[in-house]
Design a protein around this motif. Sequence first.
Motif, PDB file in Angstrom:
ATOM      1  N   HIS A  15       4.892   1.382 -11.228  1.00  0.00           N
ATOM      2  CA  HIS A  15       6.131   1.814 -10.568  1.00  0.00           C
ATOM      3  C   HIS A  15       6.043   1.747  -9.048  1.00  0.00           C
ATOM      4  CE1 HIS A  15       7.261   3.091 -14.565  1.00  0.00           C
ATOM      5  NE2 HIS A  15       6.129   3.720 -14.647  1.00  0.00           N
ATOM      6  N   TYR A  16       5.316   0.780  -8.557  1.00  0.00           N
ATOM      7  CA  TYR A  16       5.160   0.556  -7.102  1.00  0.00           C
ATOM      8  C   TYR A  16       4.650   1.816  -6.397  1.00  0.00           C
ATOM      9  CZ  TYR A  16       7.735  -3.706  -8.111  1.00  0.00           C
ATOM     10  OH  TYR A  16       8.121  -4.910  -8.640  1.00  0.00           O
ATOM     11  N   ARG A  17       3.730   2.473  -7.056  1.00  0.00           N
ATOM     12  CA  ARG A  17       3.160   3.687  -6.476  1.00  0.00           C
ATOM     13  C   ARG A  17       1.636   3.614  -6.499  1.00  0.00           C
ATOM     14  NH1 ARG A  17       6.897   8.382  -6.984  1.00  0.00           N
ATOM     15  NH2 ARG A  17       8.891   7.435  -7.408  1.00  0.00           N
ATOM     16  N   PRO A  24       5.244   6.371  -3.429  1.00  0.00           N
ATOM     17  CA  PRO A  24       5.766   5.003  -3.449  1.00  0.00           C
ATOM     18  C   PRO A  24       5.354   4.236  -2.199  1.00  0.00           C
ATOM     19  CG  PRO A  24       7.517   6.566  -2.974  1.00  0.00           C
ATOM     20  CD  PRO A  24       6.287   7.379  -3.258  1.00  0.00           C
TER      21      PRO A  24
END
Length: 129
Positions: A15-17, A24
């Motif tokens: 989740h782009y984290r 993030p």
Amino acid sequence: MAEGLDWEAIKRKYHYRCVICRQPEKVAGKLVQVQIEDAVIPPQVFPLCPEHNLKYSQGYFTNAELKKIGISRDTYLANVSNAGENIEPDSPPSTTEKAILAQQDAIKMVQKSQRKRFQQTQSDFRKDI
Ligand SMILES: [Zn+2]
């Protein structure tokens, strides 16, 4: 190393984290890929924020953090020491190192002169006897 679409897919999976702090990319800074290789598991790639990437590469990950990426401390240490081999051993001393060396030289000079003075005092004392 994962490139292009692979790396995008990996980031999307997380989740782009950052896998450690869950921040993030927009908040934590550009995510850096970290690849873990081990004899018993297939190579794995994780996104880490710049801060956790630094902590990872310096070998400061705690057991709780290692649990989040699902690797043992042995695997971690093996991977970190591999990363360390890339550091140039013969790199010239940095400005800070030079300053420290100069300081050590100054201390040695003071110690030398103090020793001389001490020896002189001792020989004066012997003359008195
Ligand atoms: Zn992080």
